[in-house]
Design an enzyme around this catalytic site. Structure first.
Site, short mmCIF file in Angstrom:
data_model
loop_
_atom_site.label_atom_id
_atom_site.label_comp_id
_atom_site.label_asym_id
_atom_site.label_seq_id
_atom_site.Cartn_x
_atom_site.Cartn_y
_atom_site.Cartn_z
N ASP A 22 11.48 9.20 -0.56
CA ASP A 22 12.45 8.10 -0.57
C ASP A 22 13.26 8.08 0.73
OD1 ASP A 22 14.43 6.30 -1.15
OD2 ASP A 22 14.90 7.13 -3.13
N ASP A 32 15.82 -1.41 -5.98
CA ASP A 32 15.73 -0.84 -7.33
C ASP A 32 15.75 -1.88 -8.44
OD1 ASP A 32 15.90 1.43 -5.82
OD2 ASP A 32 17.56 2.32 -6.94
C1 GLA Z 1 16.70 5.24 -4.71
C2 GLA Z 1 15.34 4.91 -5.31
C3 GLA Z 1 15.39 5.09 -6.82
C4 GLA Z 1 15.79 6.52 -7.15
C5 GLA Z 1 17.11 6.87 -6.47
C6 GLA Z 1 17.45 8.36 -6.62
O1 GLA Z 1 17.68 4.34 -5.10
O2 GLA Z 1 14.95 3.60 -4.98
O3 GLA Z 1 14.14 4.76 -7.39
O4 GLA Z 1 14.78 7.39 -6.72
O5 GLA Z 1 17.08 6.56 -5.07
O6 GLA Z 1 18.60 8.73 -5.95
#
Ligand code: GLA
Length: 394
Positions: free
Chosen positions: A151, A219
């Site tokens: 990520d 998200d």
């Molecule tokens: C980001 C990602 C999420 C999750 C969070 C964890 O927002 O897009 O899917 O993994 O980080 O902190």
């Protein structure tokens, strides 16, 4: 002499081509169809620990989800502890023994995934892999990890300091390549999930940096408006998906309670037509029978997992009625007739527009019921925020 140089140049060409096709074959081996499993983030956020993961693995088996095709139990952010003096990453108190946890998950016939960032910190401000990529990949492999979600998060600050957008892009691409190479060097097949929210048209280069899947959006959350925005926003991306590498419109919210049953049916149907990874994001240990039914409908899953791996796309949008279709390996098509209006509406589908030329045979996949022969122009009533998902053949 001439034929010798011909043979040697053919050999040279073959050697150049081999690594590319070999790598593609390797990608297709570990994600021949979109990965299916569960991820801790949507429901548990930072409240995930060893006991939670064990309970989810057990519930994945007892609920019938494993037998329906769900395989990966993925730990998202907040498992990370400190690095020791040699730079080796350790878990925090919530995860006393990652190797033992991986062994437990494997003993259930499942696979286990983990999470990190190419930056110094993850999104939740835990330790990222920056500067320790190879070491981390080796640690994951030693623990028995089968899947990594990588990520971008913490790397965004470094990218802001870059001199130009091109330089920032190169930093990101290089960081993804670095972890790809680190994972490959372990010799363990590890699914590589890119998460950088769909920036810089990741679908155009995600496969070339080794991504088996790449997030195409920010998200998701457990509200209809967000699911709808993400799902219907995937139009046009179909040609970038293929066995081994998939567009990822984010994890499922089915069963988390913020949407109606019709809305969750829409969520599952769209994700199946999109050949999206199916990563459940609810608490599997407290599911209602209805949630189990939504997640394990075999005929809907068969659309998602169709071996031809051709992602579907929008065929038409007339006001709030959208028709999406996906071509399947046996020559039939999955057809979703979606109603984005909150109240019920009549919708007409013209099967000729979908490549059929006379009456068609259709099956309602949510009801698992044959509808018999349908006229080339067919009208149905679709519930508000609902879908009629059909498998259609000539
Ligand atoms: C980001 C990602 C999420 C999750 C969070 C964890 O927002 O897009 O899917 O993994 O980080 O902190």
């Amino acid at each position: 002499m001439k034929s010798f140089s011909r043979i040697s140049s053919l050999l040279f060409v073959a050697l150049c081509i081999l690594p590319a096709s070999f790598l593609q074959a390797q990608a297709a081996d570990i994600a021949a169809t979109p990965p299916m499993g569960w991820n801790s983030w949507n429901h548990f956020h930072n409240k995930v620990d060893d006991a939670t993961i064990r309970a989810q693995a057990e519930a994945m088996v007892s609920s019938g989800m494993r037998d329906a095709g769900y395989t990966y139990i993925n730990i998202d952010d907040t498992w990370e502890g400190e690095r020791d003096s040699s730079g080796v990453i350790h878990t925090n108190d919530k995860f006393p023994d990652m190797k033992a946890l991986a062994d437990f998950v494997h003993s259930k016939g499942l696979k286990i995934g983990i999470y990190s960032s190419p930056g110094p910190k993850t999104c939740a401000k835990y330790e990222g892999s920056y500067g320790h990529e190879l070491q981390d990949a080796q640690t994951y492999a030693a623990w028995g990890i089968d899947y990594l979600k990588y990520d971008l998060c913490g790397m965004r600050d470094q990218m802001k300091a870059a001199g130009s957008p091109e330089e920032a892009h190169k930093m990101m691409v290089d960081a993804y390549i670095k972890m790809r190479d680190a994972l490959r060097s372990t010799g363990r097949p590890i699914v590589y999930s890119l998460c950088q929210y769909g920036n810089d048209a990741v679908w155009e280069w995600g496969a070339s940096v080794g991504g088996n899947l790449w997030r195409t959006t920010g998200d998701i959350n457990d509200h209809y408006a967000r699911m709808e925005e993400i799902g219907f926003g995937q139009a046009g991306l179909a040609r970038f998906a293929a066995p081994g590498h998939w567009n990822d419109p984010d994890m499922l919210e089915v069963g988390n309670g913020g949407m109606s049953s019709d809305e969750y049916r829409m969520h599952m149907s769209l994700w199946a037509i999109l050949a999206a990874p199916l990563l459940a994001g609810n608490d599997l240990s407290t599911m209602t029978p209805e949630t189990v039914g939504l997640l394990t409908n075999k005929e809907v899953i068969a659309i998602d997992q169709d071996r031809a791996g051709r992602q579907g796309d929008r065929v038409s949008a007339v006001g709030p009625i959208e028709i999406w279709a996906r071509s399947l390996a046996d020559g039939s098509k999955a057809v979703g007739i979606f109603n984005r209006h909150p109240g019920p509406l009549s919708a007409t589908v013209d099967f000729k527009q979908l490549g059929f030329n006379r009456t068609v045979k259709a099956r309602d996949l949510w009801l698992q019921k044959d509808l018999g022969k349908l006229d080339p122009t067919y009208t149905a009533k679709i519930p508000g925020h609902g879908v009629l998902l059909l498998r259609v053949s000539q």
